[in-house]
Design an enzyme around this catalytic site. Structure first.
Site, PDB file in Angstrom:
ATOM      1  N   HIS A  49       0.679  -1.283   0.038  1.00 58.04           N
ATOM      2  CA  HIS A  49       0.060  -0.085  -0.063  1.00 58.04           C
ATOM      3  C   HIS A  49       0.803   1.428   0.148  1.00 58.04           C
ATOM      4  CE1 HIS A  49       1.074   0.515   4.174  1.00 58.04           C
ATOM      5  NE2 HIS A  49       0.679  -0.668   4.533  1.00 58.04           N
TER       6      HIS A  49
HETATM    7  P1  TYD Z   1      -2.057  -2.863   8.167  1.00 59.78           P
HETATM    8  O1  TYD Z   1      -1.331  -1.379   8.126  1.00 59.78           O
HETATM    9  O2  TYD Z   1      -3.145  -2.795   7.362  1.00 59.78           O
HETATM   10  O3  TYD Z   1      -0.974  -3.895   7.629  1.00 59.78           O
HETATM   11  P2  TYD Z   1      -0.717  -4.294   5.895  1.00 59.78           P
HETATM   12  O4  TYD Z   1      -0.614  -3.294   5.192  1.00 59.78           O
HETATM   13  O5  TYD Z   1       0.432  -5.109   6.254  1.00 59.78           O
HETATM   14  O6  TYD Z   1      -1.776  -5.215   5.614  1.00 59.78           O
HETATM   15  O7  TYD Z   1      -2.269  -3.133   9.533  1.00 59.78           O
HETATM   16  C1  TYD Z   1      -3.190  -4.365   9.747  1.00 59.78           C
HETATM   17  C2  TYD Z   1      -4.168  -3.816  10.852  1.00 59.78           C
HETATM   18  O8  TYD Z   1      -3.727  -3.326  12.106  1.00 59.78           O
HETATM   19  C3  TYD Z   1      -5.112  -2.847  10.619  1.00 59.78           C
HETATM   20  O9  TYD Z   1      -6.145  -3.249  10.102  1.00 59.78           O
HETATM   21  C4  TYD Z   1      -5.229  -1.941  11.799  1.00 59.78           C
HETATM   22  C5  TYD Z   1      -4.149  -2.312  12.742  1.00 59.78           C
HETATM   23  N1  TYD Z   1      -3.183  -1.212  12.934  1.00 59.78           N
HETATM   24  C6  TYD Z   1      -3.280  -0.218  13.707  1.00 59.78           C
HETATM   25  O10 TYD Z   1      -4.441  -0.268  14.359  1.00 59.78           O
HETATM   26  N2  TYD Z   1      -2.363   0.841  14.155  1.00 59.78           N
HETATM   27  C7  TYD Z   1      -1.269   0.683  13.443  1.00 59.78           C
HETATM   28  O11 TYD Z   1      -0.467   1.463  13.680  1.00 59.78           O
HETATM   29  C8  TYD Z   1      -1.044  -0.193  12.507  1.00 59.78           C
HETATM   30  C9  TYD Z   1       0.248  -0.001  11.486  1.00 59.78           C
HETATM   31  C10 TYD Z   1      -1.956  -1.360  12.069  1.00 59.78           C
END
Ligand code: TYD
Length: 138
Positions: free
Chosen positions: A52
């Site tokens: 992303h």
């Molecule tokens: P995400 O950044 O969406 O991971 P990826 O891009 O690898 O799929 O993070 C996964 C989940 O974790 C997201 O749905 C919400 C939670 N999250 C938080 O609550 N706070 C944060 O700082 C991060 C990075 C993720």
């Protein structure tokens, strides 16, 4: 921002027979105010994370343990950075597509961010990213 703005930062390393020590300081090694720290661990073999763009969030990524690749893409050029030492960090400015893959067993990715978690800061569709980039919106 483009690929040229992504950079590896060498961190201090105090080699010691009792065990080595490294550290990071805001505005010394990490070029932004740190608002958030999170880590990725227990990644099963073959999985990828983080395909992303962050529109505003800048990141600083450290492989605290093990190794993984960070693929960064500015819509024109793509570059792979392999992180496999705990005394190197990768600075990734906002507005670039980035993905993490090829995690070794027991790897631990530590990430510092410049903003609090905000679901609206994400662009998860690669074609949307290209459009935003082309229109100069990121
Ligand atoms: P995400 O950044 O969406 O991971 P990826 O891009 O690898 O799929 O993070 C996964 C989940 O974790 C997201 O749905 C919400 C939670 N999250 C938080 O609550 N706070 C944060 O700082 C991060 C990075 C993720």
């Amino acid at each position: 921002m483009n690929i040229e703005d992504v950079r590896i930062v060498e961190l201090p390393k105090f080699v010691d027979p009792r065990g080595n020590l490294s550290f990071v300081e805001q505005h010394k090694h990490i070029p932004f105010d740190i608002k958030r720290t999170y880590w990725i661990y227990d990644v099963p073999g073959g999985e990828a994370r983080g395909g992303h763009v962050f529109k505003q969030n800048q990141e600083f990524i450290v492989a605290l343990s093990g190794a993984f690749d960070v693929i960064v893409d500015d819509g024109t050029n793509k570059k792979k950075f392999t992180l496999n030492r705990s005394y190197y960090g990768l600075y990734v400015p906002a507005g670039l597509w980035r993905e993490m893959e090829n995690f070794s067993t027991n790897s631990l990715a530590l990430e510092f961010g410049s903003i609090h978690y905000d679901v609206n800061d994400y662009v998860r569709d690669y074609d949307d990213f290209l459009i935003l980039k082309r229109n100069g919106e990121i």
